[in-house]
Motif scaffolding. Structure first.
Motif, PDB file in Angstrom:
ATOM      1  N   SER A 109      50.673  32.976  30.654  1.00  0.00           N
ATOM      2  CA  SER A 109      50.285  34.209  31.336  1.00  0.00           C
ATOM      3  C   SER A 109      48.868  34.643  30.968  1.00  0.00           C
ATOM      4  O   SER A 109      48.405  35.675  31.439  1.00  0.00           O
ATOM      5  N   GLU A 110      48.177  33.874  30.139  1.00  0.00           N
ATOM      6  CA  GLU A 110      46.804  34.228  29.751  1.00  0.00           C
ATOM      7  C   GLU A 110      45.885  34.283  30.964  1.00  0.00           C
ATOM      8  O   GLU A 110      45.077  35.192  31.092  1.00  0.00           O
ATOM      9  N   SER A 111      46.019  33.309  31.855  1.00  0.00           N
ATOM     10  CA  SER A 111      45.176  33.298  33.050  1.00  0.00           C
ATOM     11  C   SER A 111      45.474  34.490  33.932  1.00  0.00           C
ATOM     12  O   SER A 111      44.564  35.141  34.454  1.00  0.00           O
ATOM     13  N   LYS A 112      46.759  34.802  34.094  1.00  0.00           N
ATOM     14  CA  LYS A 112      47.142  35.941  34.923  1.00  0.00           C
ATOM     15  C   LYS A 112      46.608  37.242  34.327  1.00  0.00           C
ATOM     16  O   LYS A 112      46.127  38.116  35.044  1.00  0.00           O
ATOM     17  N   HIS A 113      46.674  37.360  33.001  1.00  0.00           N
ATOM     18  CA  HIS A 113      46.163  38.562  32.332  1.00  0.00           C
ATOM     19  C   HIS A 113      44.649  38.690  32.541  1.00  0.00           C
ATOM     20  O   HIS A 113      44.149  39.785  32.800  1.00  0.00           O
ATOM     21  N   LEU A 114      43.928  37.581  32.463  1.00  0.00           N
ATOM     22  CA  LEU A 114      42.482  37.626  32.691  1.00  0.00           C
ATOM     23  C   LEU A 114      42.174  37.985  34.140  1.00  0.00           C
ATOM     24  O   LEU A 114      41.261  38.774  34.407  1.00  0.00           O
ATOM     25  N   VAL A 115      42.929  37.444  35.076  1.00  0.00           N
ATOM     26  CA  VAL A 115      42.698  37.755  36.493  1.00  0.00           C
ATOM     27  C   VAL A 115      42.907  39.243  36.756  1.00  0.00           C
ATOM     28  O   VAL A 115      42.057  39.900  37.362  1.00  0.00           O
ATOM     29  N   THR A 116      44.027  39.799  36.287  1.00  0.00           N
ATOM     30  CA  THR A 116      44.273  41.226  36.523  1.00  0.00           C
ATOM     31  C   THR A 116      43.251  42.094  35.790  1.00  0.00           C
ATOM     32  O   THR A 116      42.854  43.144  36.288  1.00  0.00           O
ATOM     33  N   SER A 117      42.811  41.644  34.628  1.00  0.00           N
ATOM     34  CA  SER A 117      41.802  42.397  33.875  1.00  0.00           C
ATOM     35  C   SER A 117      40.463  42.387  34.594  1.00  0.00           C
ATOM     36  O   SER A 117      39.783  43.416  34.680  1.00  0.00           O
ATOM     37  N   CYS A 118      40.075  41.247  35.131  1.00  0.00           N
ATOM     38  CA  CYS A 118      38.805  41.170  35.863  1.00  0.00           C
ATOM     39  C   CYS A 118      38.887  41.920  37.185  1.00  0.00           C
ATOM     40  O   CYS A 118      37.886  42.492  37.643  1.00  0.00           O
ATOM     41  N   GLN A 119      40.074  41.966  37.798  1.00  0.00           N
ATOM     42  CA  GLN A 119      40.241  42.778  39.001  1.00  0.00           C
ATOM     43  C   GLN A 119      40.020  44.255  38.674  1.00  0.00           C
ATOM     44  O   GLN A 119      39.383  44.971  39.450  1.00  0.00           O
ATOM     45  N   ALA A 120      40.510  44.688  37.522  1.00  0.00           N
ATOM     46  CA  ALA A 120      40.292  46.080  37.096  1.00  0.00           C
ATOM     47  C   ALA A 120      38.816  46.345  36.849  1.00  0.00           C
ATOM     48  O   ALA A 120      38.290  47.396  37.236  1.00  0.00           O
ATOM     49  N   GLN A 174      30.562  36.501  37.508  1.00  0.00           N
ATOM     50  CA  GLN A 174      31.599  35.700  36.872  1.00  0.00           C
ATOM     51  C   GLN A 174      32.947  36.426  36.944  1.00  0.00           C
ATOM     52  O   GLN A 174      33.963  35.832  37.286  1.00  0.00           O
ATOM     53  N   ALA A 175      32.966  37.712  36.650  1.00  0.00           N
ATOM     54  CA  ALA A 175      34.205  38.501  36.717  1.00  0.00           C
ATOM     55  C   ALA A 175      34.725  38.570  38.147  1.00  0.00           C
ATOM     56  O   ALA A 175      35.937  38.488  38.380  1.00  0.00           O
ATOM     57  N   ALA A 176      33.826  38.728  39.110  1.00  0.00           N
ATOM     58  CA  ALA A 176      34.243  38.811  40.516  1.00  0.00           C
ATOM     59  C   ALA A 176      34.863  37.494  40.975  1.00  0.00           C
ATOM     60  O   ALA A 176      35.825  37.501  41.751  1.00  0.00           O
ATOM     61  N   ARG A 177      34.354  36.369  40.503  1.00  0.00           N
ATOM     62  CA  ARG A 177      34.941  35.072  40.853  1.00  0.00           C
ATOM     63  C   ARG A 177      36.359  34.955  40.308  1.00  0.00           C
ATOM     64  O   ARG A 177      37.252  34.447  40.982  1.00  0.00           O
ATOM     65  N   ILE A 178      36.571  35.406  39.099  1.00  0.00           N
ATOM     66  CA  ILE A 178      37.905  35.359  38.514  1.00  0.00           C
ATOM     67  C   ILE A 178      38.824  36.326  39.246  1.00  0.00           C
ATOM     68  O   ILE A 178      39.990  36.023  39.507  1.00  0.00           O
ATOM     69  N   ALA A 179      38.309  37.484  39.616  1.00  0.00           N
ATOM     70  CA  ALA A 179      39.111  38.506  40.297  1.00  0.00           C
ATOM     71  C   ALA A 179      39.538  38.068  41.692  1.00  0.00           C
ATOM     72  O   ALA A 179      40.484  38.637  42.255  1.00  0.00           O
ATOM     73  N   GLU A 180      38.880  37.077  42.271  1.00  0.00           N
ATOM     74  CA  GLU A 180      39.241  36.595  43.604  1.00  0.00           C
ATOM     75  C   GLU A 180      40.604  35.911  43.621  1.00  0.00           C
ATOM     76  O   GLU A 180      41.248  35.849  44.658  1.00  0.00           O
TER      77      GLU A 180
END
Length: 114
Positions: free
Chosen positions: A24-35, A87-93
């Motif tokens: 779930s590390e990737s999912k946590h990073l994705v939701t964090s970057c979306q925030a 970089q954060a926006a790419r992860i948030a996509e």
């Protein structure tokens, strides 16, 4: 009062991060970057009101994303992306509900490409 806020911050931060499952590390990073991206979108739209409309949990998630990106950029020569926001926006996509997210390291590498 400052000490109490610091203790609460440590408790909240460690409870969410320390007990996260490896997959779930990737999912946590994705939701964090979306925030993080959402907070900056609010800031651009509302200027000073962005801080008032941001929840504590969203701010903590955004701080986690920024911290991970800063540490990754500091510890590797691989990252060719000069702007942490891009970089954060790419992860948030990535959709946070996706079942097959790349591993955390691969997610960070993909976000660094130009």
């Amino acid at each position: 009062m400052r000490a109490l806020n610091f203790v609460i911050f440590l408790m909240l931060g460690s409870s969410n991060i320390a007990y996260a499952l490896p997959d779930s590390e990737s999912k946590h990073l994705v939701t964090s970057c979306q925030a993080l991206v959402e907070i900056y979108a609010k800031r651009d739209q509302q200027h000073l009101l962005a801080g008032l409309t941001t929840s504590t949990s969203a701010a903590l998630r955004a701080g986690y994303c920024r911290g991970v990106l800063d540490e990754y950029r500091r510890s590797t020569d691989f990252c060719y992306q000069g702007d942490w926001y891009v970089q954060a926006a790419r992860i948030a996509e990535y959709p946070s509900y996706a079942e097959d997210l790349p591993a955390l390291d691969e997610l960070l590498k993909q976000s660094c490409a130009i």
